[in-house]
Scaffold this motif. Structure first.
Motif, PDB file in Angstrom:
ATOM      1  N   VAL A 124       0.864  -1.191   0.000  1.00 27.42           N
ATOM      2  CA  VAL A 124       0.000   0.000   0.000  1.00 27.42           C
ATOM      3  C   VAL A 124       0.896   1.236   0.000  1.00 27.42           C
ATOM      4  O   VAL A 124       1.805   1.366   0.822  1.00 27.42           O
ATOM      5  CB  VAL A 124      -0.929   0.031   1.230  1.00 27.42           C
ATOM      6  N   GLN A 125       0.648   2.135  -0.951  1.00 30.58           N
ATOM      7  CA  GLN A 125       1.354   3.404  -0.986  1.00 30.58           C
ATOM      8  C   GLN A 125       0.401   4.535  -0.621  1.00 30.58           C
ATOM      9  O   GLN A 125      -0.820   4.374  -0.650  1.00 30.58           O
ATOM     10  CB  GLN A 125       1.963   3.635  -2.371  1.00 30.58           C
ATOM     11  N   ARG A 126       0.987   5.690  -0.286  1.00 31.92           N
ATOM     12  CA  ARG A 126       0.181   6.833   0.165  1.00 31.92           C
ATOM     13  C   ARG A 126       0.309   7.977  -0.831  1.00 31.92           C
ATOM     14  O   ARG A 126       1.417   8.390  -1.196  1.00 31.92           O
ATOM     15  CB  ARG A 126       0.648   7.281   1.551  1.00 31.92           C
ATOM     16  N   LEU A 127      -0.833   8.495  -1.268  1.00 23.00           N
ATOM     17  CA  LEU A 127      -0.909   9.644  -2.166  1.00 23.00           C
ATOM     18  C   LEU A 127      -1.462  10.821  -1.377  1.00 23.00           C
ATOM     19  O   LEU A 127      -2.563  10.751  -0.835  1.00 23.00           O
ATOM     20  CB  LEU A 127      -1.810   9.318  -3.359  1.00 23.00           C
ATOM     21  N   LEU A 128      -0.703  11.905  -1.303  1.00 21.58           N
ATOM     22  CA  LEU A 128      -1.085  13.075  -0.509  1.00 21.58           C
ATOM     23  C   LEU A 128      -1.436  14.227  -1.441  1.00 21.58           C
ATOM     24  O   LEU A 128      -0.576  14.744  -2.156  1.00 21.58           O
ATOM     25  CB  LEU A 128       0.057  13.486   0.420  1.00 21.58           C
ATOM     26  N   ILE A 129      -2.705  14.635  -1.432  1.00 25.46           N
ATOM     27  CA  ILE A 129      -3.182  15.696  -2.322  1.00 25.46           C
ATOM     28  C   ILE A 129      -3.890  16.752  -1.481  1.00 25.46           C
ATOM     29  O   ILE A 129      -4.820  16.438  -0.732  1.00 25.46           O
ATOM     30  CB  ILE A 129      -4.151  15.136  -3.383  1.00 25.46           C
ATOM     31  N   SER A 130      -3.446  18.000  -1.611  1.00 26.29           N
ATOM     32  CA  SER A 130      -4.113  19.092  -0.904  1.00 26.29           C
ATOM     33  C   SER A 130      -4.641  20.148  -1.869  1.00 26.29           C
ATOM     34  O   SER A 130      -5.166  21.166  -1.443  1.00 26.29           O
ATOM     35  CB  SER A 130      -3.149  19.751   0.089  1.00 26.29           C
ATOM     36  N   ASP A 131      -4.496  19.911  -3.163  1.00 32.56           N
ATOM     37  CA  ASP A 131      -4.913  20.867  -4.193  1.00 32.56           C
ATOM     38  C   ASP A 131      -5.456  20.057  -5.375  1.00 32.56           C
ATOM     39  O   ASP A 131      -4.757  19.207  -5.913  1.00 32.56           O
ATOM     40  CB  ASP A 131      -3.696  21.701  -4.611  1.00 32.56           C
ATOM     41  N   LEU A 132      -6.715  20.293  -5.778  1.00 31.94           N
ATOM     42  CA  LEU A 132      -7.352  19.471  -6.804  1.00 31.94           C
ATOM     43  C   LEU A 132      -7.026  19.903  -8.225  1.00 31.94           C
ATOM     44  O   LEU A 132      -7.488  19.273  -9.175  1.00 31.94           O
ATOM     45  CB  LEU A 132      -8.882  19.483  -6.608  1.00 31.94           C
ATOM     46  N   ASN A 133      -6.252  20.969  -8.397  1.00 31.03           N
ATOM     47  CA  ASN A 133      -5.870  21.349  -9.762  1.00 31.03           C
ATOM     48  C   ASN A 133      -4.964  20.287 -10.377  1.00 31.03           C
ATOM     49  O   ASN A 133      -4.121  19.703  -9.705  1.00 31.03           O
ATOM     50  CB  ASN A 133      -5.156  22.707  -9.758  1.00 31.03           C
ATOM     51  N   ARG A 134      -5.105  20.082 -11.706  1.00 31.60           N
ATOM     52  CA  ARG A 134      -4.387  18.988 -12.366  1.00 31.60           C
ATOM     53  C   ARG A 134      -2.873  19.045 -12.159  1.00 31.60           C
ATOM     54  O   ARG A 134      -2.261  18.005 -11.859  1.00 31.60           O
ATOM     55  CB  ARG A 134      -4.723  18.952 -13.862  1.00 31.60           C
ATOM     56  N   PRO A 135      -2.197  20.200 -12.303  1.00 29.86           N
ATOM     57  CA  PRO A 135      -0.742  20.200 -12.091  1.00 29.86           C
ATOM     58  C   PRO A 135      -0.345  19.724 -10.696  1.00 29.86           C
ATOM     59  O   PRO A 135       0.624  18.981 -10.535  1.00 29.86           O
ATOM     60  CB  PRO A 135      -0.349  21.670 -12.322  1.00 29.86           C
ATOM     61  N   ALA A 136      -1.121  20.151  -9.685  1.00 30.06           N
ATOM     62  CA  ALA A 136      -0.800  19.741  -8.312  1.00 30.06           C
ATOM     63  C   ALA A 136      -1.017  18.245  -8.123  1.00 30.06           C
ATOM     64  O   ALA A 136      -0.215  17.562  -7.474  1.00 30.06           O
ATOM     65  CB  ALA A 136      -1.663  20.527  -7.323  1.00 30.06           C
ATOM     66  N   VAL A 137      -2.102  17.708  -8.696  1.00 31.89           N
ATOM     67  CA  VAL A 137      -2.374  16.276  -8.581  1.00 31.89           C
ATOM     68  C   VAL A 137      -1.308  15.479  -9.324  1.00 31.89           C
ATOM     69  O   VAL A 137      -0.829  14.439  -8.837  1.00 31.89           O
ATOM     70  CB  VAL A 137      -3.783  15.941  -9.108  1.00 31.89           C
TER      71      VAL A 137
END
Length: 641
Positions: A124-137
């Motif tokens: 299991v890996q962890r994906l950390l997203i705090s901004d939904l804009n495509r470049p940030a994702v």
């Protein structure tokens, strides 16, 4: 197949948009080549009910308390079974799973408990997203981490969920059953956060109810000095009749001095002059935003949270909103001009602020050491069409943009003057403030609270032109509003009497979290413990009675704030979840011995909740004082003889 499990559908769509290949929607998932993205719908699982452990606990009985599971169980939420079936089918096919919960304690729990409930044993890996804009994702997808790194965070979240269950189930059953014995037909809900919040309001209401105003008499004198005039205020000496705040409570000495002052001469005996620089307010955390939006626009904490979720998920105009941080990553500084320019494109007010910004400046807001799982709320840079936003959405969005924009304005520079004059062997003080450079201040207000004084020189002569005595009344504490209650929950140490505990709580998160504070307030309203009267939050008769009947340890902030401190320590591997639970159980058994039907019955009979309005108060002079609102909206005190 690689499976990504997002916390919610909006996050899943943002991830799918950033993946290569053509996205194909399926029932409960999106397929992008060899990667499938699915989602939770908030918590899909919940702590099992007491009867799941023992059927005998379906019936509420005092002799069955405390209820303590030996092996903890989770159960599907009623509306979650369909999505759980989708995840179960996909996870069986997955060679690799990526946890894409929100980057906080609850986000870690929400997805990981589903993975463990499905008995998945692969990587299991962890994906950390705090901004939904495509470049940030897209950037986040290239920096995956091992989910094992976040196991302490999961343990802290799991400990919180289990402790809340133990505390809420057992105390709610105990006081509900006691309430039945006392003649109250209904559930009396007790919670480790909601009840101390209710306690804050009840104690404030009681202080307002019991407040007895007394008069005090400030004396002013208008002085002629070398380069103008000013007003100064008498500083009575300690032998005068003063209250705890040094205010004169006997008018006679003030009247006697006022009669002697006109024409009297004196000199400026003390002069302090200081230039001050004030940095701009930091970008917002959620709670700080809720406080400002309530003060400026009258929005409740829950409304602000709902608006932020829409701005984040639906409009994609702001970064992750449930943040407890007021700082931004240093690598965002180089992107700030572009993101602010995009945010300001379609609004005259925002464009005007943008024109005044100096992007060569750097404030203290850009600090990686202050950024944890989240950073402060900021605009994403997507152009905002404010015509497509509701009025309240536009108001909240402007506040968010403004506080980030302010980082590119000069500091506010002021010149503060404190002067003390001596006339007739008595001291009189004046204070003035001049604005040397408004800097960021015009983005927030154009009002000047303190006018400047004329130029002054130490030792210069002065002459009294006139004097007067004002009659004022002390005022009770203000009732809590959404803004002041959120602020109190953030800074709960101020409401703790024990100095040692207050010091301990100084750096903790306070009562609740950024994500839960608004919901706690609304829960108390829905359960009939609070009502809203205009902007004020007041306790009802039921809420007042419950707090009076509970042990003070349940309704004061110390215990729950220290809980949060221990949970943080678990997340940082400085405490043990099992030890935390054992301490809680010992505490719980002690609290259960305090349920008393007689005390609760008396509380219900004597409680005088604020649902019917603010009680009239009688001052020491015999007048009745009624809190009213003036036509302009400002509170004032009027008298009735």
């Amino acid at each position: 197949m690689r499976l990504i499990i997002a916390e919610k559908p909006s996050l899943a769509r943002a991830i799918a948009d950033a993946l290569p290949g053509n996205a194909q929607r399926q029932d409960g998932a999106i397929v992008c080549g060899d990667t499938t993205v699915t989602w939770c719908l908030g918590h899909l699982l919940e702590q099992a009910a007491p009867e799941a452990y023992d059927p005998a606990d379906k019936q509420w009985r005092l002799d069955r308390l405390p209820i303590v599971p030996s092996t903890w169980q989770l159960a599907p939420r009623p509306k979650a079974r369909g999505q759980l079936a989708v995840i179960r089918k996909l996870i069986k096919q997955a060679k690799e799973v990526i946890h894409a919960g929100d980057p906080d304690r609850e986000g870690q729990l929400l997805v990981q408990e589903v993975i463990e409930h499905m008995k998945y044993r692969g990587p299991v890996q962890r994906l950390l997203i705090s901004d939904l804009n495509r470049p940030a994702v897209s950037r986040a997808l290239t920096t995956l981490r091992s989910n094992a790194e976040f196991q302490p965070l999961y343990q802290a979240a799991q400990a919180r969920a289990r402790a809340d269950w133990l505390y809420g189930i057992n105390l709610t059953r105990a006081w509900t059953l006691t309430g039945r014995q006392a003649g109250h037909d209904g559930v009396l809900s007790v919670g480790r956060v909601q009840t101390p919040v209710l306690g804050l309001i009840v104690r404030r209401d009681n202080a307002i109810r019991d407040f007895v105003p007394h008069p005090f008499y400030p004396l002013w004198v208008d002085l002629q000095v070398a380069q103008g005039q000013l007003r100064a205020w008498w500083v009575p000496k300690e032998h005068q009749p003063l209250d705890e705040q040094g205010r004169l409570i006997d008018r006679a000495p003030a009247d006697a001095l006022a009669a002697q002052l006109p024409g009297a001469t004196g000199e400026l005996t003390q002069l302090e002059q200081q230039e001050k620089r004030q940095a701009p307010p930091l970008p917002y955390s959620l709670s700080a935003l809720q406080v400002d939006a309530a003060r400026r626009h009258g929005l409740s904490a829950q409304v602000v949270l709902d608006i932020c979720q829409r701005l984040y998920e639906q409009h994609k105009l702001i970064t992750y909103p449930r943040s407890d941080c007021r700082y931004l990553p240093e690598d965002h500084l180089s992107l700030a001009q572009r993101s602010l320019s995009g945010a300001c494109q379609n609004d005259d007010t925002l464009r005007q602020w943008l024109d005044g910004a100096d992007f060569s400046l750097r404030s203290k807001a850009w600090n990686d050491k202050q950024v944890g799982a989240h950073h402060a709320i900021a605009p994403t840079g997507k152009p905002a069409d404010l015509s497509q936003l509701s009025a309240t959405e536009g108001q909240v969005f402007r506040l968010i943009v403004r506080n980030v924009m302010a980082q590119f304005y000069r500091p506010l520079r002021t010149f503060e003057v404190k002067a003390e004059f001596t006339l007739l062997k008595e001291a009189f003080r004046a204070r003035g403030l001049s604005i040397l450079d408004p800097g960021w201040k015009p983005l927030f207000t154009t009002r000047e609270d303190t006018p400047p004084l004329p130029p002054l020189t130490q030792g210069e002569a002065c002459q009294a032109l006139g004097a007067g005595v004002e009659e004022k009344e002390t005022r009770p504490p203000e009732p809590f509003t959404d803004a002041s209650l959120i602020k109190a929950m953030m800074n709960i140490g101020r409401y703790v009497d024990d100095p040692a505990v207050r010091r301990t709580l100084r750096d903790t998160d306070g009562l609740g979290t950024e994500a839960t504070r608004a919901g706690i307030i609304e829960t108390l309203v829905q359960r009939g413990y609070l009502i809203r009267k205009q902007k004020a939050l007041r306790a009802t008769r039921l809420g007042t009675a419950l707090i009076a009947a509970l042990p003070s340890a349940v309704s004061t902030p110390e215990r729950t704030a220290l809980w949060e401190q221990r949970l943080r320590a678990i997340a940082e591997q400085q405490d043990d979840a099992y030890a935390f639970q054992q301490a809680l159980l010992e505490d719980l058994r002690s609290l259960l011995t305090h349920s008393d039907a007689g005390k609760l019955k008396h509380s219900l009979q004597t409680a005088k909740g604020e649902a019917g309005g603010v009680a009239k108060r009688t001052s020491q002079t015999g007048k009745r004082y009624v809190r009213r609102k003036s036509p302009g909206g400002r509170k004032k005190t009027t008298t009735k003889n």
